[in-house]
Design a protein around this motif. Structure first.
Motif, PDB file in Angstrom:
ATOM      1  N   GLY A  43      44.449  54.300  40.428  1.00  0.00           N
ATOM      2  CA  GLY A  43      45.658  55.067  40.200  1.00  0.00           C
ATOM      3  C   GLY A  43      46.628  54.288  39.342  1.00  0.00           C
ATOM      4  N   THR A  44      47.831  54.121  39.867  1.00  0.00           N
ATOM      5  CA  THR A  44      48.858  53.409  39.119  1.00  0.00           C
ATOM      6  C   THR A  44      48.398  52.007  38.744  1.00  0.00           C
ATOM      7  N   ALA A  45      47.701  51.340  39.650  1.00  0.00           N
ATOM      8  CA  ALA A  45      47.334  49.943  39.419  1.00  0.00           C
ATOM      9  C   ALA A  45      46.474  49.777  38.176  1.00  0.00           C
ATOM     10  N   ILE A  46      45.490  50.659  37.978  1.00  0.00           N
ATOM     11  CA  ILE A  46      44.590  50.482  36.835  1.00  0.00           C
ATOM     12  C   ILE A  46      45.298  50.770  35.517  1.00  0.00           C
ATOM     13  N   PHE A  47      46.330  51.606  35.549  1.00  0.00           N
ATOM     14  CA  PHE A  47      47.079  51.918  34.345  1.00  0.00           C
ATOM     15  C   PHE A  47      48.181  50.898  34.059  1.00  0.00           C
ATOM     16  N   THR A  48      48.537  50.087  35.053  1.00  0.00           N
ATOM     17  CA  THR A  48      49.724  49.244  34.906  1.00  0.00           C
ATOM     18  C   THR A  48      49.484  47.752  35.144  1.00  0.00           C
ATOM     19  N   LEU A  49      48.787  47.410  36.227  1.00  0.00           N
ATOM     20  CA  LEU A  49      48.738  46.013  36.660  1.00  0.00           C
ATOM     21  C   LEU A  49      47.930  45.064  35.774  1.00  0.00           C
ATOM     22  N   PRO A  50      46.794  45.461  35.169  1.00  0.00           N
ATOM     23  CA  PRO A  50      46.014  44.464  34.415  1.00  0.00           C
ATOM     24  C   PRO A  50      46.820  43.726  33.354  1.00  0.00           C
ATOM     25  N   GLY A  51      47.648  44.443  32.610  1.00  0.00           N
ATOM     26  CA  GLY A  51      48.440  43.791  31.570  1.00  0.00           C
ATOM     27  C   GLY A  51      49.500  42.871  32.128  1.00  0.00           C
ATOM     28  N   ILE A  52      50.204  43.317  33.166  1.00  0.00           N
ATOM     29  CA  ILE A  52      51.277  42.515  33.769  1.00  0.00           C
ATOM     30  C   ILE A  52      50.715  41.247  34.389  1.00  0.00           C
ATOM     31  N   VAL A  53      49.611  41.375  35.130  1.00  0.00           N
ATOM     32  CA  VAL A  53      49.002  40.212  35.783  1.00  0.00           C
ATOM     33  C   VAL A  53      48.457  39.237  34.745  1.00  0.00           C
ATOM     34  N   ALA A  54      47.870  39.746  33.679  1.00  0.00           N
ATOM     35  CA  ALA A  54      47.366  38.874  32.619  1.00  0.00           C
ATOM     36  C   ALA A  54      48.499  38.071  31.991  1.00  0.00           C
ATOM     37  N   ALA A  55      49.627  38.718  31.729  1.00  0.00           N
ATOM     38  CA  ALA A  55      50.751  38.047  31.079  1.00  0.00           C
ATOM     39  C   ALA A  55      51.438  37.048  32.000  1.00  0.00           C
ATOM     40  N   GLU A  56      51.525  37.360  33.285  1.00  0.00           N
ATOM     41  CA  GLU A  56      52.305  36.529  34.205  1.00  0.00           C
ATOM     42  C   GLU A  56      51.483  35.468  34.926  1.00  0.00           C
ATOM     43  N   HIS A  57      50.173  35.681  35.087  1.00  0.00           N
ATOM     44  CA  HIS A  57      49.403  34.780  35.950  1.00  0.00           C
ATOM     45  C   HIS A  57      48.078  34.291  35.366  1.00  0.00           C
ATOM     46  N   THR A  58      47.227  35.196  34.899  1.00  0.00           N
ATOM     47  CA  THR A  58      45.818  34.837  34.684  1.00  0.00           C
ATOM     48  C   THR A  58      45.403  34.635  33.239  1.00  0.00           C
ATOM     49  N   GLY A  59      46.162  35.200  32.276  1.00  0.00           N
ATOM     50  CA  GLY A  59      45.652  35.236  30.921  1.00  0.00           C
ATOM     51  C   GLY A  59      44.446  36.167  30.853  1.00  0.00           C
ATOM     52  N   PRO A  60      43.467  35.899  29.985  1.00  0.00           N
ATOM     53  CA  PRO A  60      42.301  36.788  29.867  1.00  0.00           C
ATOM     54  C   PRO A  60      41.451  36.877  31.129  1.00  0.00           C
ATOM     55  N   ALA A  61      41.655  35.973  32.081  1.00  0.00           N
ATOM     56  CA  ALA A  61      40.818  35.928  33.290  1.00  0.00           C
ATOM     57  C   ALA A  61      41.210  36.965  34.333  1.00  0.00           C
ATOM     58  N   VAL A  62      41.991  37.962  33.954  1.00  0.00           N
ATOM     59  CA  VAL A  62      42.421  38.967  34.934  1.00  0.00           C
ATOM     60  C   VAL A  62      41.245  39.658  35.632  1.00  0.00           C
ATOM     61  N   PRO A  63      40.070  39.863  34.988  1.00  0.00           N
ATOM     62  CA  PRO A  63      38.940  40.446  35.741  1.00  0.00           C
ATOM     63  C   PRO A  63      38.533  39.587  36.940  1.00  0.00           C
ATOM     64  N   LEU A  64      38.669  38.258  36.819  1.00  0.00           N
ATOM     65  CA  LEU A  64      38.323  37.390  37.953  1.00  0.00           C
ATOM     66  C   LEU A  64      39.259  37.640  39.134  1.00  0.00           C
ATOM     67  N   ALA A  65      40.539  37.895  38.833  1.00  0.00           N
ATOM     68  CA  ALA A  65      41.484  38.196  39.912  1.00  0.00           C
ATOM     69  C   ALA A  65      41.091  39.484  40.620  1.00  0.00           C
ATOM     70  N   PHE A  66      40.637  40.472  39.855  1.00  0.00           N
ATOM     71  CA  PHE A  66      40.188  41.734  40.462  1.00  0.00           C
ATOM     72  C   PHE A  66      38.934  41.518  41.307  1.00  0.00           C
ATOM     73  N   ILE A  67      38.035  40.652  40.841  1.00  0.00           N
ATOM     74  CA  ILE A  67      36.811  40.385  41.596  1.00  0.00           C
ATOM     75  C   ILE A  67      37.125  39.676  42.912  1.00  0.00           C
ATOM     76  N   VAL A  68      38.010  38.669  42.858  1.00  0.00           N
ATOM     77  CA  VAL A  68      38.396  37.959  44.085  1.00  0.00           C
ATOM     78  C   VAL A  68      39.068  38.923  45.054  1.00  0.00           C
ATOM     79  N   ALA A  69      39.960  39.766  44.529  1.00  0.00           N
ATOM     80  CA  ALA A  69      40.633  40.753  45.385  1.00  0.00           C
ATOM     81  C   ALA A  69      39.616  41.723  45.982  1.00  0.00           C
ATOM     82  N   ALA A  70      38.608  42.093  45.192  1.00  0.00           N
ATOM     83  CA  ALA A  70      37.590  43.029  45.686  1.00  0.00           C
ATOM     84  C   ALA A  70      36.768  42.419  46.810  1.00  0.00           C
ATOM     85  N   ILE A  71      36.492  41.115  46.710  1.00  0.00           N
ATOM     86  CA  ILE A  71      35.746  40.444  47.783  1.00  0.00           C
ATOM     87  C   ILE A  71      36.549  40.489  49.083  1.00  0.00           C
TER      88      ILE A  71
END
Length: 479
Positions: A43-71
């Motif tokens: 929902g909102t998260a997929i349209f909004t959070l990847p860019g914000i999290v990449a800029a503020e925390h992870t850089g290009p590694a934002v998929p890894l954050a999603f994988i850790v959260a998914a686990i």
């Protein structure tokens, strides 16, 4: 003191919940549950959070954050699946913990869920408003600055009028009945997933390999950006994406054959949502350098516009505008059922536990609708995102630990589970620990605000809930 402790640990009889929830109509199927869950997760998260999290925390590694959260979410989903198959009641973790550990711990879990739900509604509406404003701006329409965001006089904004309007419209829709809502939800989710697939295909044509280098930027000392520290911080913020699990579980009493349907809905939502998150975030950070998404609540549409795909960008914005409503439906529906459960148990005024002729707890629905309209129109988007994650993680910890109290009672005074969390007794502990570690990765503001939220909850419980609860009255009336 001993008597007080005994009162705090009184456990609710499941038969009481079964009788009270019988007024709710069980109409949801596996597809409906996946629709509700995916509507919230994707929902909102997929349209909004990847860019914000990449800029503020992870850089290009934002998929890894999603994988850790998914686990972490996946482990909790297994606990949710077993518990919901044994205790198919409205209120999810609140009702379950009430049965397993006692009323006081049930209230704590429920109060954490309320933070999760209450703030989620506002967060989702705030994200919808950002996309609506971006779409209107592409048509040359600008709202007055004062009406475009949360209370921030320094930037000239005072109230987000579009966020409040979105919550109101969804509240009216839900008040008309669950069966109609689930059909609308399924159609919206199907269209939304098709457009997300289109974004992945079209956006992939604009990927530049240099934007992935370095994939995990070095950690910046004194900040939460870069390295595994950044990935953990990103994971904590991203956890809002997986709040859909509890949004599903809150509707257990309105589900057909919940012993089998609920586990399928939970696990199906996890698999579908995680796959889409990884794909979208990979494409997004490949299209433009991650720091260009800072403070951008509509990164997907923005990236498409700046890559020259204006038609696809505007189509994505339109679908996001409609699709984010599916997340609002799911979370407002779940939050109204939680408030209903509080009223049903007497921990809040009993009028909130009333079910109308349409089999909808409308008193609870309109209370949460009005409060969320106020919150969503006043507080900024990123502030709300972090607080939702905190409430979600606390609920996940409670449900994971609840397996230790549930498993010995299965097949005895409780039904035997149709689905069991594997590798018991090790996996429930790992699940709780995983959520606790991610909670620790939240920023200090979120932790302080959650402490304040729990302090308010304790005041309400001891000033009102303890004296008016159904369990307390039952014990007081016993000879």
């Amino acid at each position: 003191m001993k008597k007080l402790i005994q009162r705090l640990l009184w456990k609710q009889d499941p038969a009481v919940y079964e009788a009270k929830d019988s007024k709710l109509t069980p109409s949801l199927t596996t597809i409906d549950l996946i629709g509700l869950g995916t509507g919230m997760v994707v929902g909102t998260a997929i349209f909004t959070l990847p860019g914000i999290v990449a800029a503020e925390h992870t850089g290009p590694a934002v998929p890894l954050a999603f994988i850790v959260a998914a686990i972490g979410a996946g482990l909790s989903a297994l606990a949710y699946a077993e518990t919901s198959s044994v205790l198919p009641f409205a209120g999810s973790a609140f009702s379950w913990i009430n049965v397993l550990f006692g009323e006081f711990f049930g209230w704590i879990a429920g109060w954490a869920l309320l933070a999760e739900y209450f703030i989620s509604v506002a967060f989702v509406a705030s994200g919808w408003s950002a996309y609506m404003q971006g779409f209107l701006a592409s048509l040359g329409i600008q709202l007055p600055r004062a009406l475009t965001g949360g209370f921030d006089p320094g930037h000239g904004s005072y109230v987000d009028i579009l966020a409040a309007l979105a919550i109101l419209v969804v509240g009216i829709l839900i008040s008309r009945g669950l069966h109609q809502v689930s059909r609308i939800e399924n159609v919206i989710v199907a269209v939304k997933l098709l457009v997300i697939l289109m974004f992945i295909v079209v956006g992939a044509t604009a990927i530049q390999a240099k934007n992935y280098v370095p994939f995990i930027p070095p950690h910046r000392p004194g900040t939460s950006f870069g390295g595994w520290q950044g990935i953990l911080a990103g994971t904590a913020q991203i956890f809002i994406a997986y709040v859909g699990f509890d949004a599903i579980a809150a509707n257990t009493a309105e589900t057909r054959n919940p012993q089998k349907t609920m586990p399928r809905g939970l696990i199906g939502t996890l698999v579908l949502g995680t796959g889409f998150f990884i794909a979208v975030s990979l494409v997004l950070v490949g299209m433009f350098r991650y720091d260009r998404y800072a403070n951008n609540a509509e990164p997907a549409a923005w990236a498409l516009r700046h890559a020259g795909h204006y038609f696809t960008a505007n189509l994505l914005s339109v679908v996001a505008i409609v699709g984010i409503f599916s997340a609002l439906i799911a979370i407002l529906l779940a939050s109204s059922r939680l408030i209903y459960a509080f009223g049903r148990d007497g921990l809040l005024p009993k009028g909130l536990g009333v079910i109308d002729d349409r089999h909808v707890p409308n008193h609870a629905l309109w209370l949460i609708t009005v409060l969320a309209m106020i919150l969503g129109s006043v507080f900024p988007f990123t502030f709300l995102a972090t607080l939702v994650s905190a409430g979600t993680l606390v609920a996940f910890i409670f449900v994971s630990l609840g397996i230790y109290a549930l498993r010995p009672r299965e097949g005895k005074d409780l039904p035997d589970a149709q689905f069991k969390m594997p590798w018991y007794p090790v996996l429930p502990a790992i699940s709780a620990l995983f959520s606790a570690v991610i909670f620790w990765g939240l920023n200090i503001d979120a932790k302080i605000l959650m402490i304040g939220w729990f302090a308010i909850g304790l005041v309400i419980y001891f000033a009102y809930g303890l004296r008016h609860s159904i369990i307390n009255q039952e014990h007081r009336n016993r000879p």
